[in-house]
Design an enzyme around this catalytic site. Structure first.
Site, short mmCIF file in Angstrom:
data_model
loop_
_atom_site.label_atom_id
_atom_site.label_comp_id
_atom_site.label_asym_id
_atom_site.label_seq_id
_atom_site.Cartn_x
_atom_site.Cartn_y
_atom_site.Cartn_z
N SER A 7 42.17 41.16 28.37
CA SER A 7 41.72 40.15 29.88
C SER A 7 40.65 39.20 28.92
O SER A 7 38.64 40.10 28.54
CB SER A 7 41.08 41.09 30.67
OG SER A 7 40.67 40.36 31.72
N HIS A 32 44.97 37.29 30.85
CA HIS A 32 44.78 37.96 31.85
C HIS A 32 43.37 37.60 31.51
O HIS A 32 42.05 37.52 30.45
CB HIS A 32 44.67 39.35 31.89
CG HIS A 32 43.83 39.48 32.88
ND1 HIS A 32 45.23 39.89 34.24
CD2 HIS A 32 42.69 39.80 33.84
CE1 HIS A 32 44.27 39.74 35.12
NE2 HIS A 32 43.06 40.42 35.30
N ASP A 34 40.36 36.10 35.08
CA ASP A 34 40.13 36.77 36.23
C ASP A 34 39.06 35.51 36.81
O ASP A 34 38.40 34.92 35.26
CB ASP A 34 39.01 37.78 35.61
CG ASP A 34 40.14 39.10 35.61
OD1 ASP A 34 40.59 39.04 36.43
OD2 ASP A 34 39.36 39.57 35.01
N MET A 36 36.70 34.61 40.00
CA MET A 36 36.38 34.61 40.99
C MET A 36 35.21 33.51 41.37
O MET A 36 34.92 32.71 41.05
CB MET A 36 34.98 35.44 40.03
CG MET A 36 35.68 37.23 39.13
SD MET A 36 35.05 38.14 38.85
CE MET A 36 35.87 39.20 38.02
N HIS A 65 44.63 35.90 37.69
CA HIS A 65 43.79 36.53 38.74
C HIS A 65 43.46 35.91 39.64
O HIS A 65 42.05 36.21 39.05
CB HIS A 65 43.43 38.19 38.01
CG HIS A 65 43.87 39.08 38.83
ND1 HIS A 65 42.56 40.08 38.28
CD2 HIS A 65 43.45 39.01 40.72
CE1 HIS A 65 42.45 40.70 40.48
NE2 HIS A 65 42.56 40.34 40.61
N MET A 67 40.88 36.62 42.44
CA MET A 67 40.41 37.15 43.07
C MET A 67 39.23 36.29 43.98
O MET A 67 38.17 36.22 43.59
CB MET A 67 39.25 37.66 42.22
CG MET A 67 40.17 39.08 41.47
SD MET A 67 38.67 40.13 40.49
CE MET A 67 39.09 39.66 39.35
N MET A 136 44.59 47.27 40.89
CA MET A 136 42.90 47.43 40.39
C MET A 136 42.50 48.87 40.69
O MET A 136 42.92 49.31 42.16
CB MET A 136 42.10 46.19 41.98
CG MET A 136 42.23 45.23 41.44
SD MET A 136 41.75 44.10 40.11
CE MET A 136 40.12 44.98 39.62
N ASP A 174 45.10 46.76 36.35
CA ASP A 174 43.29 46.86 35.95
C ASP A 174 42.22 47.44 36.62
O ASP A 174 42.06 46.92 37.69
CB ASP A 174 43.64 44.54 36.94
CG ASP A 174 42.28 44.14 36.42
OD1 ASP A 174 41.64 44.69 35.30
OD2 ASP A 174 42.38 42.80 36.84
#
Length: 220
Positions: A7, A32, A34, A36, A65, A67, A136, A174
């Site tokens: 990640s 990966h 993330d 956000m 991913h 979020m 998660m 994760d």
């Protein structure tokens, strides 16, 4: 055999391209990323532009991913930017089937993510439509958190559920993954292990990732 998804949230943001190349060279299986928005989670990270810039830096799948609130508005943007896998949160989507269908219409693998306290029953009606499930195992928003121990049973329960329905859906984990708990997580039923600080928080990230890959091979 399990897969490791380094990640980049835990990488040096000034050297992300180098971190991705190192992850590929050291045996990482998936990158990966993330995303956000500062609303769904209390942090703000990357956008489609970063995904687009990394697309030409690696041959590995880009696991995006989301979020974020209102993920439907952003799915086409990240798909066009070069994401290979896109996961959205059960807690953030008003119309799960619509959003999962949109990901697939854009030619990407579609996953649903659940926060630690979100029950598995919320994905019961759409499980067969998914390409993967992301559990998660820390509360989302920040890297470097400790694994929530109660998530062990959640992983094993989901794995049993998938097997009982004779489905082939990998479980991605994760949060808080490290060398000390990887073997147990794989035994629980985890197929894809997201590793952030356990790789990029180490003095020698390449060595850390190589050790994780070795443990996965041994356990698998």
């Amino acid at each position: 055999m399990g897969q490791i998804a380094p990640s980049i949230l835990s990488a040096d943001f000034t050297k992300i391209a180098e971190a991705v190349q190192m992850a590929e060279d050291a045996g990482g299986d998936v990158i990966h990323i993330d995303i956000m928005d500062g609303h769904f989670v209390p942090n703000l990270t990357f956008g489609p532009q970063l995904v687009s810039s990394l697309r030409n830096k690696t041959s590995l799948p880009l696991d995006v991913h989301l979020m974020i609130d209102n993920p439907r508005s952003f799915i086409p943007l990240f798909a066009e930017a070069g994401a290979d896998w896109i996961s959205i949160h059960v807690e953030a989507s008003v119309h799960l089937h619509k959003d999962i269908t949109l990901i697939k219409e854009n030619g990407k693998k579609a996953g649903l993510a659940l926060n630690p306290a979100t029950p598995l029953l919320l994905i019961e009606e759409i499980l067969e439509e998914l390409d993967f499930v992301l559990l998660m195992t820390v509360n989302p928003g920040w890297g470097g958190q400790e694994f929530i121990e109660s998530c062990h049973s959640k992983i094993s329960n989901l794995k049993k559920w998938i097997r009982d329905q004779k489905l082939q859906i990998p479980i991605e984990i994760d949060g808080g993954v490290n060398l000390s708990n990887m073997e147990e997580l794989i035994k629980d039923g985890a197929d894809i292990l997201v590793a952030g600080s356990a790789v990029f928080g180490e003095k020698n990230p390449r060595e850390a990732l190589t050790k994780m890959k070795g443990l996965v091979r041994k356990t698998g």
